[in-house]
Design a protein around this motif. Structure first.
Motif, short mmCIF file in Angstrom:
data_model
loop_
_atom_site.label_atom_id
_atom_site.label_comp_id
_atom_site.label_asym_id
_atom_site.label_seq_id
_atom_site.Cartn_x
_atom_site.Cartn_y
_atom_site.Cartn_z
N GLY A 166 1.09 -3.85 -7.87
CA GLY A 166 0.25 -4.55 -8.82
C GLY A 166 -1.23 -4.47 -8.49
N LEU A 167 -1.55 -4.30 -7.22
CA LEU A 167 -2.94 -4.21 -6.79
C LEU A 167 -3.35 -2.78 -6.42
CD1 LEU A 167 -3.27 -7.54 -4.77
CD2 LEU A 167 -4.06 -7.04 -7.10
N GLY A 168 -2.44 -1.83 -6.56
CA GLY A 168 -2.80 -0.42 -6.39
C GLY A 168 -2.77 0.13 -4.98
N ALA A 169 -2.08 -0.52 -4.05
CA ALA A 169 -1.99 0.02 -2.69
C ALA A 169 -1.20 1.32 -2.71
CB ALA A 169 -1.31 -0.99 -1.76
N ARG A 170 -1.61 2.24 -1.84
CA ARG A 170 -0.92 3.53 -1.77
C ARG A 170 -0.51 3.83 -0.34
NH1 ARG A 170 -4.53 7.45 -5.48
NH2 ARG A 170 -3.11 8.99 -4.59
N LEU A 171 0.63 4.49 -0.22
CA LEU A 171 1.18 4.82 1.09
C LEU A 171 0.14 5.54 1.94
CD1 LEU A 171 3.68 5.02 2.99
CD2 LEU A 171 4.06 7.28 1.98
N ASP A 172 0.06 5.12 3.18
CA ASP A 172 -0.90 5.70 4.11
C ASP A 172 -0.49 7.11 4.53
OD1 ASP A 172 -2.39 3.05 4.60
OD2 ASP A 172 -0.30 2.56 4.99
N PRO A 173 -1.45 8.03 4.59
CA PRO A 173 -1.13 9.40 5.02
C PRO A 173 -0.49 9.45 6.40
CG PRO A 173 -3.36 9.28 4.13
CD PRO A 173 -2.85 7.86 4.23
N ARG A 191 4.07 5.29 -7.04
CA ARG A 191 2.69 5.70 -6.80
C ARG A 191 2.62 6.86 -5.82
NH1 ARG A 191 -0.67 2.68 -9.31
NH2 ARG A 191 -0.21 0.48 -9.68
N PRO A 192 1.66 7.76 -6.02
CA PRO A 192 1.50 8.86 -5.07
C PRO A 192 0.95 8.37 -3.73
CG PRO A 192 -0.29 8.89 -6.67
CD PRO A 192 0.68 7.81 -7.11
N ILE A 193 1.02 9.23 -2.76
CA ILE A 193 0.51 8.92 -1.42
C ILE A 193 -1.00 8.88 -1.46
CG2 ILE A 193 0.41 9.81 0.95
CD1 ILE A 193 3.17 11.19 0.21
N GLY A 194 -1.58 8.00 -0.65
CA GLY A 194 -3.04 7.87 -0.58
C GLY A 194 -3.66 9.08 0.10
N ASN A 195 -4.96 9.17 -0.03
CA ASN A 195 -5.70 10.28 0.57
C ASN A 195 -6.06 9.98 2.01
OD1 ASN A 195 -5.73 11.67 -1.90
ND2 ASN A 195 -7.49 10.47 -2.58
#
Length: 196
Positions: A166-173, A191-195
């Protein structure tokens, strides 16, 4: 992240403690930590609830149930993180491999497949759970207390996945890098993985 969060260098008091606890656990500050930057008291309460639930269950079962709930809610973050715990903390790479081949859990042992299916159903729509679903777990050896623990674990996971997505967190590389790309691909369910 969809909201403005407090940087680690600017955190004070309870937020600084929350950030420190998460950095200590992971070796880096995970992206999800910022979801609680406005309410570190909520983060602390959730962490206590989750640890209480997990502490009363077999750890491997907790991770399997959590993965089922995370997949059902399309949470890449929690699917990957708890797959890592299943493999690295519980030493169960075989189950992880089976889930890679059949993400619905149908190739698992009878007991594991039953609890995985039940956790998935609870996560998708708990109002559809019927007495027959509970009986199916009893039939493979679960006690009523163990069944209740499964529901508790799923419910706690739904809170966390909802906050993160809901707040847009993305999996850490850093967490993503713990898996081969072809294995990781099957765990990116939302959601895709974060940068980096």
């Amino acid at each position: 992240m969809f909201i403005d969060t407090t940087a680690e260098s600017a955190a004070e008091g309870a937020l600084a403690e929350w950030y420190h606890s998460q950095r200590s656990s992971w070796g880096f500050l995970p992206d999800y930590a910022g979801c609680f930057s406005t309410r570190p008291d909520v983060a602390s309460a959730w962490a206590n609830l989750n640890l209480t639930i997990r502490g009363g269950m077999d750890r491997r079962r907790f991770e399997l149930v959590t993965i089922a709930a995370a997949r059902a809610r399309r949470s890449t973050y929690c699917t990957v993180a708890h797959s890592k715990f299943l493999r690295d903390v519980c030493g169960d790479g075989d189950t992880l491999e089976q889930l890679g081949l059949a993400p619905d859990g149908q190739t698992l042992s009878a007991q594991d497949a039953a609890v995985y299916a039940f956790a998935t159903k609870v996560a998708q729509d708990a109002s559809t759970v019927a007495a027959a679903d509970v009986d199916a777990l009893r039939d493979v050896g679960f006690t009523d207390a163990e069944i209740a623990d499964v529901v508790h674990a799923v419910a706690a996971r739904l809170f966390f996945t909802t906050v993160l997505d809901g707040l847009g967190a993305r999996l850490d590389p850093q967490t993503a890098a713990a898996f081969d790309p072809e294995v990781l691909e099957g765990m990116v369910v939302g959601r895709p993985i974060g940068n980096a």
